[in-house]
Write a protein that holds these residues in place. Structure first.
Motif, PDB file in Angstrom:
ATOM      1  N   ALA A  46       0.834  -1.203   0.000  1.00  0.00           N
ATOM      2  CA  ALA A  46       0.000   0.000   0.000  1.00  0.00           C
ATOM      3  C   ALA A  46       0.867   1.251   0.000  1.00  0.00           C
ATOM      4  O   ALA A  46       0.573   2.222  -0.697  1.00  0.00           O
ATOM      5  CB  ALA A  46      -0.924  -0.002   1.212  1.00  0.00           C
ATOM      6  N   ARG A  47       1.953   1.219   0.753  1.00  0.00           N
ATOM      7  CA  ARG A  47       2.844   2.373   0.830  1.00  0.00           C
ATOM      8  C   ARG A  47       3.523   2.621  -0.521  1.00  0.00           C
ATOM      9  O   ARG A  47       3.645   3.753  -0.971  1.00  0.00           O
ATOM     10  CB  ARG A  47       3.899   2.142   1.917  1.00  0.00           C
ATOM     11  N   LEU A  49       2.364   1.829  -3.424  1.00  0.00           N
ATOM     12  CA  LEU A  49       1.364   2.346  -4.357  1.00  0.00           C
ATOM     13  C   LEU A  49       1.184   3.849  -4.178  1.00  0.00           C
ATOM     14  O   LEU A  49       1.059   4.584  -5.150  1.00  0.00           O
ATOM     15  CB  LEU A  49       0.031   1.625  -4.174  1.00  0.00           C
ATOM     16  N   GLN A  50       1.189   4.321  -2.932  1.00  0.00           N
ATOM     17  CA  GLN A  50       1.076   5.752  -2.675  1.00  0.00           C
ATOM     18  C   GLN A  50       2.276   6.497  -3.248  1.00  0.00           C
ATOM     19  O   GLN A  50       2.136   7.552  -3.864  1.00  0.00           O
ATOM     20  CB  GLN A  50       0.992   6.021  -1.172  1.00  0.00           C
ATOM     21  N   VAL A  51       3.460   5.944  -3.060  1.00  0.00           N
ATOM     22  CA  VAL A  51       4.668   6.569  -3.570  1.00  0.00           C
ATOM     23  C   VAL A  51       4.646   6.585  -5.091  1.00  0.00           C
ATOM     24  O   VAL A  51       4.978   7.581  -5.725  1.00  0.00           O
ATOM     25  CB  VAL A  51       5.921   5.831  -3.047  1.00  0.00           C
ATOM     26  N   ARG A  53       2.079   6.589  -7.083  1.00  0.00           N
ATOM     27  CA  ARG A  53       1.106   7.581  -7.555  1.00  0.00           C
ATOM     28  C   ARG A  53       1.682   8.994  -7.503  1.00  0.00           C
ATOM     29  O   ARG A  53       1.376   9.833  -8.335  1.00  0.00           O
ATOM     30  CB  ARG A  53      -0.162   7.513  -6.719  1.00  0.00           C
ATOM     31  N   LYS A  54       2.518   9.240  -6.509  1.00  0.00           N
ATOM     32  CA  LYS A  54       3.075  10.577  -6.331  1.00  0.00           C
ATOM     33  C   LYS A  54       4.204  10.859  -7.332  1.00  0.00           C
ATOM     34  O   LYS A  54       4.294  11.949  -7.882  1.00  0.00           O
ATOM     35  CB  LYS A  54       3.608  10.726  -4.910  1.00  0.00           C
ATOM     36  N   ARG A  58       1.072   8.965 -14.756  1.00  0.00           N
ATOM     37  CA  ARG A  58       0.132   8.007 -15.335  1.00  0.00           C
ATOM     38  C   ARG A  58       0.319   7.955 -16.843  1.00  0.00           C
ATOM     39  O   ARG A  58       0.799   8.921 -17.445  1.00  0.00           O
ATOM     40  CB  ARG A  58      -1.307   8.425 -15.024  1.00  0.00           C
TER      41      ARG A  58
END
Length: 64
Positions: A46-47, A49-51, A53-54, A58
């Motif tokens: 999960a962590r 994925l957050q990184v 995305r940042k 895309r």
């Protein structure tokens, strides 16, 4: 999972940190992420994925 401070933990941490550094993370941020991922392996996905995305643009978008 090796304990923090052990030789195996240090090896895993340094390898993970180098991979993050190779992908463009600043030294200090790569160090923090490597520690966080190794201390909480269940929350690592999960962590990351957050990184991602940042920092990763895309498809169809240009980087910031």
């Amino acid at each position: 999972m090796p304990r923090p401070g052990s030789h195996k933990y240090d090896i895993r941490r340094s390898r993970l940190r180098n991979r993050l550094d190779d992908h463009g993370f600043p030294d200090e941020r790569a160090d923090q992420l490597a520690n966080e991922i190794l201390r909480n392996p269940r929350g690592a996905k999960a962590r990351l994925l957050q990184v991602a995305r940042k920092f990763v643009p895309r498809p169809g978008q240009r980087g910031a």
